[in-house]
Design an enzyme around this catalytic site. Sequence first.
Site, PDB file in Angstrom:
ATOM      1  N   ARG A   1      -1.346  -0.610  -8.522  1.00 21.88           N
ATOM      2  CA  ARG A   1      -2.693  -0.315  -8.136  1.00 21.88           C
ATOM      3  C   ARG A   1      -2.800   1.707  -8.504  1.00 21.88           C
ATOM      4  NH1 ARG A   1      -3.852  -1.376  -2.268  1.00 21.88           N
ATOM      5  NH2 ARG A   1      -4.394  -2.967  -2.844  1.00 21.88           N
TER       6      ARG A   1
ATOM      7  N   ASP B   1       0.765  -1.109   0.197  1.00 21.44           N
ATOM      8  CA  ASP B   1       0.290   0.090   0.132  1.00 21.44           C
ATOM      9  C   ASP B   1       1.011   1.607  -0.126  1.00 21.44           C
ATOM     10  OD1 ASP B   1      -2.289  -1.255   0.163  1.00 21.44           O
ATOM     11  OD2 ASP B   1      -2.484  -1.220   2.452  1.00 21.44           O
TER      12      ASP B   1
HETATM   13  P1  FDA Z   1     -14.344   9.697  -4.144  1.00 24.52           P
HETATM   14  O1  FDA Z   1     -13.420   9.869  -3.015  1.00 24.52           O
HETATM   15  O2  FDA Z   1     -13.961  11.132  -5.744  1.00 24.52           O
HETATM   16  O3  FDA Z   1     -15.485   9.190  -4.815  1.00 24.52           O
HETATM   17  C1  FDA Z   1     -16.622   9.087  -5.714  1.00 24.52           C
HETATM   18  C2  FDA Z   1     -17.865   8.183  -5.110  1.00 24.52           C
HETATM   19  O4  FDA Z   1     -17.697   6.767  -4.341  1.00 24.52           O
HETATM   20  C3  FDA Z   1     -18.062   8.872  -4.065  1.00 24.52           C
HETATM   21  O5  FDA Z   1     -19.556   9.327  -4.693  1.00 24.52           O
HETATM   22  C4  FDA Z   1     -19.104   7.304  -2.876  1.00 24.52           C
HETATM   23  O6  FDA Z   1     -19.933   7.113  -3.747  1.00 24.52           O
HETATM   24  C5  FDA Z   1     -18.210   6.384  -2.964  1.00 24.52           C
HETATM   25  N1  FDA Z   1     -16.858   6.457  -1.852  1.00 24.52           N
HETATM   26  C6  FDA Z   1     -15.975   6.756  -1.828  1.00 24.52           C
HETATM   27  N2  FDA Z   1     -15.455   7.145  -0.441  1.00 24.52           N
HETATM   28  C7  FDA Z   1     -16.257   6.258   0.145  1.00 24.52           C
HETATM   29  C8  FDA Z   1     -16.325   6.437   1.902  1.00 24.52           C
HETATM   30  N3  FDA Z   1     -15.305   6.493   2.429  1.00 24.52           N
HETATM   31  N4  FDA Z   1     -17.385   5.658   2.214  1.00 24.52           N
HETATM   32  C9  FDA Z   1     -18.322   5.838   1.019  1.00 24.52           C
HETATM   33  N5  FDA Z   1     -18.579   5.506  -0.587  1.00 24.52           N
HETATM   34  C10 FDA Z   1     -17.480   6.172  -0.901  1.00 24.52           C
HETATM   35  N6  FDA Z   1      -5.411   5.193  -0.833  1.00 24.52           N
HETATM   36  C11 FDA Z   1      -4.246   5.170  -0.414  1.00 24.52           C
HETATM   37  O7  FDA Z   1      -3.940   6.723  -0.027  1.00 24.52           O
HETATM   38  N7  FDA Z   1      -2.843   4.521  -0.637  1.00 24.52           N
HETATM   39  C12 FDA Z   1      -3.073   2.754  -0.579  1.00 24.52           C
HETATM   40  O8  FDA Z   1      -2.396   2.514  -0.984  1.00 24.52           O
HETATM   41  C13 FDA Z   1      -5.015   3.157  -0.808  1.00 24.52           C
HETATM   42  N8  FDA Z   1      -5.425   1.230  -1.247  1.00 24.52           N
HETATM   43  C14 FDA Z   1      -6.941   1.245  -1.503  1.00 24.52           C
HETATM   44  C15 FDA Z   1      -7.091   0.243  -2.044  1.00 24.52           C
HETATM   45  C16 FDA Z   1      -8.379  -0.099  -2.470  1.00 24.52           C
HETATM   46  C17 FDA Z   1      -8.536  -1.096  -2.896  1.00 24.52           C
HETATM   47  C18 FDA Z   1      -9.421   1.132  -2.695  1.00 24.52           C
HETATM   48  C19 FDA Z   1     -10.699   1.333  -3.541  1.00 24.52           C
HETATM   49  C20 FDA Z   1      -8.895   2.600  -2.228  1.00 24.52           C
HETATM   50  C21 FDA Z   1      -7.283   2.495  -2.081  1.00 24.52           C
HETATM   51  N9  FDA Z   1      -7.251   3.988  -1.189  1.00 24.52           N
HETATM   52  C22 FDA Z   1      -5.597   3.975  -0.670  1.00 24.52           C
HETATM   53  C23 FDA Z   1      -7.968   4.489  -1.161  1.00 24.52           C
HETATM   54  C24 FDA Z   1      -8.217   5.931  -1.925  1.00 24.52           C
HETATM   55  O9  FDA Z   1      -7.423   6.977  -2.858  1.00 24.52           O
HETATM   56  C25 FDA Z   1      -9.582   6.883  -1.940  1.00 24.52           C
HETATM   57  O10 FDA Z   1      -9.369   7.902  -0.814  1.00 24.52           O
HETATM   58  C26 FDA Z   1     -10.614   5.961  -1.955  1.00 24.52           C
HETATM   59  O11 FDA Z   1     -11.036   5.236  -2.306  1.00 24.52           O
HETATM   60  C27 FDA Z   1     -12.243   7.527  -2.599  1.00 24.52           C
HETATM   61  O12 FDA Z   1     -11.602   8.079  -3.320  1.00 24.52           O
HETATM   62  P2  FDA Z   1     -12.349   7.404  -4.519  1.00 24.52           P
HETATM   63  O13 FDA Z   1     -11.483   6.699  -5.512  1.00 24.52           O
HETATM   64  O14 FDA Z   1     -13.463   6.547  -4.480  1.00 24.52           O
HETATM   65  O15 FDA Z   1     -13.368   8.597  -5.203  1.00 24.52           O
END
Ligand code: FDA
Length: 311
Positions: free
Chosen positions: A187, A136
Amino acid sequence: MIQTVSKTFFSTIAGSSGLKSLASRYGMRGPRSFARRFIAGETVEEAIAAARIIEASGLQQTLDLLGESVANMAEADAATRAYIEVIDKIVASGVGRNISLKLTQLGLTLDRATCVDNLRRILDVAQQHGFFVRIDMENSPFTQVTLDVFETMWEQGYRNVGVVLQSCLSRSVADAKRMNELGARVRIVKGAYKEPRAVAYQEKEQVDAAFLVITKLLLSGGNYPAIATHDPAMITAARAYAKEHGIAHDKFEFQMLFGIRRDLQAGLSSEGYNVRVYVPFGREWFPYFMRRLGERPANIGFVVRGILSER
Ligand code: FDA
């Protein structure tokens, strides 16, 4: 703007040891406890049970034993041994062999050489049993050193390991190109940490635009990239790009977090995409949980309802 303020607020709370011990006492109690929406449980057995349910519905999983920034070498060693035990239990259980870990959990902030040794101990056992290990990505003070440690492992011949890049960081396009050159598995995420203006985009539009640039680079020239997001706009654009360029479904995967957008996870899987769910578990769940709240203030309502309904 709201997201930036919220990330700052929750990252401050994440560092509070008083709140951490209070939450740890109440947050995971009982099947309806508020943290269980996002964390599979405190034990590896609970995580494996969650993994079985995920796999039964056609999805894949990666298990993450929560923990970060250990305070001393004994804790780093304990975390390393705990991971090796997790690997053994996963093997015995028969669920998919994929784990995620953080280098500060293995002692990166204390001594880099020991952290590398600890990582090697895990990679050796993992390799023996056909596991893939994802490192990560933590906050920006650790970006370079994390990639350096990864490259050290790569040079030593480990191929069962991959990294994470964060589109919020302006350096990540160059890092993605470097990883493509190596043939390393990446990733791509937006980034969960509050980062300074000097190194990171502050506007969601910029983070999203960079996410798509990097996703396209990885889809075209990368090695089985993981597109990790719950954002439908990012997913739609990635799908369209893959289709337009004749990139088959089995050349990449989508990843999402346990308990978040389960509808999207199921929908993509039923359309034939590979979807992997990141399943966090363990006693050290508080900072992870706070980052999830910081991403979406609406989750606070969910937590409050959970607490009230437990009375
Ligand atoms: P965004 O934040 O724009 O959200 C899009 C939509 O997704 C929201 O409108 C909502 O519907 C839904 N959503 C997002 N977050 C939510 C929450 N917490 N609760 C409910 N709904 C939510 N980061 C990092 O810095 N280092 C890492 O190693 C990882 N590893 C990782 C693994 C995996 C499998 C995932 C999916 C994510 C990570 N992350 C991460 C976290 C990533 O950086 C990010 O903070 C979150 O995925 C939220 O961003 P989105 O891309 O989902 O988009």
